[in-house]
Write an enzyme that holds these catalytic residues in place. Structure first.
Site, PDB file in Angstrom:
ATOM      1  N   HIS A 151      -7.381   0.902  -6.437  1.00 14.00           N
ATOM      2  CA  HIS A 151      -7.655   0.094  -5.228  1.00 14.00           C
ATOM      3  C   HIS A 151      -8.406  -1.172  -5.681  1.00 14.00           C
ATOM      4  CE1 HIS A 151      -7.941  -0.972  -1.174  1.00 14.00           C
ATOM      5  NE2 HIS A 151      -8.756  -0.054  -0.685  1.00 14.00           N
ATOM      6  N   ARG A 198       0.890  -1.180   0.000  1.00 12.03           N
ATOM      7  CA  ARG A 198       0.000   0.000   0.000  1.00 12.03           C
ATOM      8  C   ARG A 198       0.920   1.219   0.000  1.00 12.03           C
ATOM      9  NH1 ARG A 198      -5.222   1.610   3.526  1.00 12.03           N
ATOM     10  NH2 ARG A 198      -6.077   0.271   1.906  1.00 12.03           N
ATOM     11  N   CYS A 241     -16.374   2.267   0.812  1.00 12.94           N
ATOM     12  CA  CYS A 241     -15.223   1.397   1.074  1.00 12.94           C
ATOM     13  C   CYS A 241     -14.738   1.482   2.517  1.00 12.94           C
ATOM     14  CB  CYS A 241     -14.081   1.729   0.116  1.00 12.94           C
ATOM     15  SG  CYS A 241     -13.627   3.465   0.143  1.00 12.94           S
ATOM     16  N   ASP A 270     -17.082   7.658  -1.183  1.00 12.71           N
ATOM     17  CA  ASP A 270     -15.800   7.488  -0.494  1.00 12.71           C
ATOM     18  C   ASP A 270     -15.442   8.859   0.083  1.00 12.71           C
ATOM     19  OD1 ASP A 270     -13.267   6.669   0.353  1.00 12.71           O
ATOM     20  OD2 ASP A 270     -12.399   6.538  -1.647  1.00 12.71           O
ATOM     21  N   ARG A 308     -13.721  -8.154   1.833  1.00 11.58           N
ATOM     22  CA  ARG A 308     -12.281  -7.913   1.619  1.00 11.58           C
ATOM     23  C   ARG A 308     -11.490  -9.157   2.025  1.00 11.58           C
ATOM     24  NH1 ARG A 308     -10.197  -2.811   1.588  1.00 11.58           N
ATOM     25  NH2 ARG A 308      -8.300  -3.914   1.010  1.00 11.58           N
ATOM     26  N   GLN A 367     -10.342  -3.692  -3.228  1.00  7.89           N
ATOM     27  CA  GLN A 367     -11.598  -3.122  -2.747  1.00  7.89           C
ATOM     28  C   GLN A 367     -12.723  -3.353  -3.754  1.00  7.89           C
ATOM     29  OE1 GLN A 367     -12.213  -1.292   0.265  1.00  7.89           O
ATOM     30  NE2 GLN A 367     -14.281  -1.738  -0.422  1.00  7.89           N
TER      31      GLN A 367
HETATM   32  N1   CP Z   1     -11.212   0.250   2.548  1.00 10.85           N
HETATM   33  C1   CP Z   1      -9.942   0.137   2.955  1.00 10.85           C
HETATM   34  O1   CP Z   1      -9.034  -0.147   2.175  1.00 10.85           O
HETATM   35  O2   CP Z   1      -9.742   0.321   4.289  1.00 10.85           O
HETATM   36  P1   CP Z   1      -8.350   0.549   5.031  1.00 10.85           P
HETATM   37  O3   CP Z   1      -7.795   1.847   4.516  1.00 10.85           O
HETATM   38  O4   CP Z   1      -8.681   0.587   6.494  1.00 10.85           O
HETATM   39  O5   CP Z   1      -7.433  -0.591   4.689  1.00 10.85           O
HETATM   40  N1  NVA Z   2      -9.759   6.878  -1.522  1.00  7.35           N
HETATM   41  C1  NVA Z   2      -9.384   6.465  -0.184  1.00  7.35           C
HETATM   42  C2  NVA Z   2      -9.664   5.010   0.001  1.00  7.35           C
HETATM   43  C3  NVA Z   2      -9.383   4.490   1.380  1.00  7.35           C
HETATM   44  C4  NVA Z   2      -9.672   3.024   1.524  1.00  7.35           C
HETATM   45  C5  NVA Z   2      -7.914   6.769   0.051  1.00  7.35           C
HETATM   46  O1  NVA Z   2      -7.111   6.546  -0.850  1.00  7.35           O
HETATM   47  O2  NVA Z   2      -7.579   7.259   1.131  1.00  7.35           O
END
Ligand code: CP
Ligand code: NVA
Length: 302
Positions: A130, A103, A261, A221, A289, A133
């Site tokens: 993502h 990530r 999400c 989101d 997930r 997700q």
């Molecule tokens: N939706 C999601 O990816 O959550 P986190 O940022 O908590 O991993």
């Molecule tokens: N768009 C958000 C998604 C978090 C799961 C981010 O990137 O922070």
């Protein structure tokens, strides 16, 4: 050749179907109490340059449920790109573990790790995409509605990493996608163009009525994604007319699903009434997930 899981756009329809089928089987096994140590003795390295609840816990618990082990690496642990280059991190990890999840901010870092790793690399979120997700979300829609055939998914808000992955999914799976966003917050133009070239039915509009009208699911989101914190004041202003609330939900089909999400900011992108209401499937999404990522890991290593 090794497989990676970086973008839904890289998968064929058949491969996506295989991952969904595996996820459903693993979910049913777990509900029936059947152990499935398909990755016994395997290790997943998880590189996190941003915070996480769902991604971290679902990958880590998922690996344990599959009989394997997961190593959590926080930003100061490895100093990706500062203490050590991404290629060297990839080369080292490939000597010790069977899978790498990352990530990070720049999508180029995900690609660079995948290029230099000899083991599969999974994109656990970049600024661009993502994919875990959105596959979990599609699985949730299939469970809730029987199939994706002919569904309209409306997204209200930022054309961000989650939206870009929805565009990729719409180019592979039989649903249409409509985004209502303020000017300047459209999705990535390259991802959008490729998705349309590949047959996706996509509407990008300023109009909530156009996007949400007749929708089977209404998704939102956060207005400020991780890494954009300095823009939060200006974003709050830009997105104020794009809140998912009861008035917006009334534009969609009766009983349209409410999706997010998570994490959610009640009172910003969505009201508490809608997020916590009877049409919400946000915790089904969160649960999925776990199942979809277990499926992705098994699929990558089989
Ligand atoms: N939706 C999601 O990816 O959550 P986190 O940022 O908590 O991993
Ligand atoms: N768009 C958000 C998604 C978090 C799961 C981010 O990137 O922070």
């Amino acid at each position: 050749m090794k497989r990676d899981f970086i973008s839904i756009a890289d998968l064929t329809r058949e491969q996506i179907a295989e991952i969904f089928a595996l996820a459903r089987r693993l979910k049913a096994d777990r509900q029936d109490g059947w152990p499935h140590p398909l990755l016994a003795g395997k290790t997943l390295a998880m590189i996190f340059e941003k915070p996480s609840l769902r991604t971290r816990v679902t990958f880590e618990a998922g690996m344990v449920q599959l009989g394997g082990y997961a190593v959590y690496l926080s930003p100061p642990d490895i100093g990706l790109g500062t203490r050590e280059t991404a290629p060297d991190v990839a080369r080292n990890l490939s000597r010790w573990v069977e899978l790498i999840m990352v990530r990070t901010f720049s999508h180029a870092v995900v690609l660079e790790l995948a290029h230099h790793a000899t083991v599969p690399v999974i994109n656990g979120l970049s600024d661009l995409l993502h994919p875990c997700q959105v596959l979990a979300d599609c699985l949730t829609l299939i469970e809730q509605r029987g199939s994706l055939d002919g569904l309209k998914v409306a997204f209200v808000g930022d054309g961000n990493n989650v939206v870009n992955s929805w565009l990729n999914a719409a180019s592979k799976l039989p649903f249409s996608f409509a985004l209502a966003c303020p000017p300047g917050y459209e999705p990535d133009s390259g991802v959008l163009a490729r998705a349309r070239q590949n047959g996706a039915q996509i509407t990008i509009t300023r109009s909530m009525e156009e996007a949400v009208g007749g929708a089977d699911a209404v998704y939102t989101d956060v207005w400020t994604s991780m890494g954009q914190e300095k823009e939060s004041v200006i974003r709050r202003e830009a997105f104020r007319p794009y809140q998912v609330n009861a008035t917006v939900m009334a534009l969609a089909k009766n009983n349209a699903l409410v999706m997010h999400c998570l994490p959610a900011h009640r009172g910003e992108e969505i009201t508490a009434e809608v997020l916590d209401g009877p049409q919400s499937v946000v915790f089904e999404q969160a649960e999925n997930r776990l199942h979809i990522q277990k499926a992705i890991m098994v699929w990558l290593l089989r």
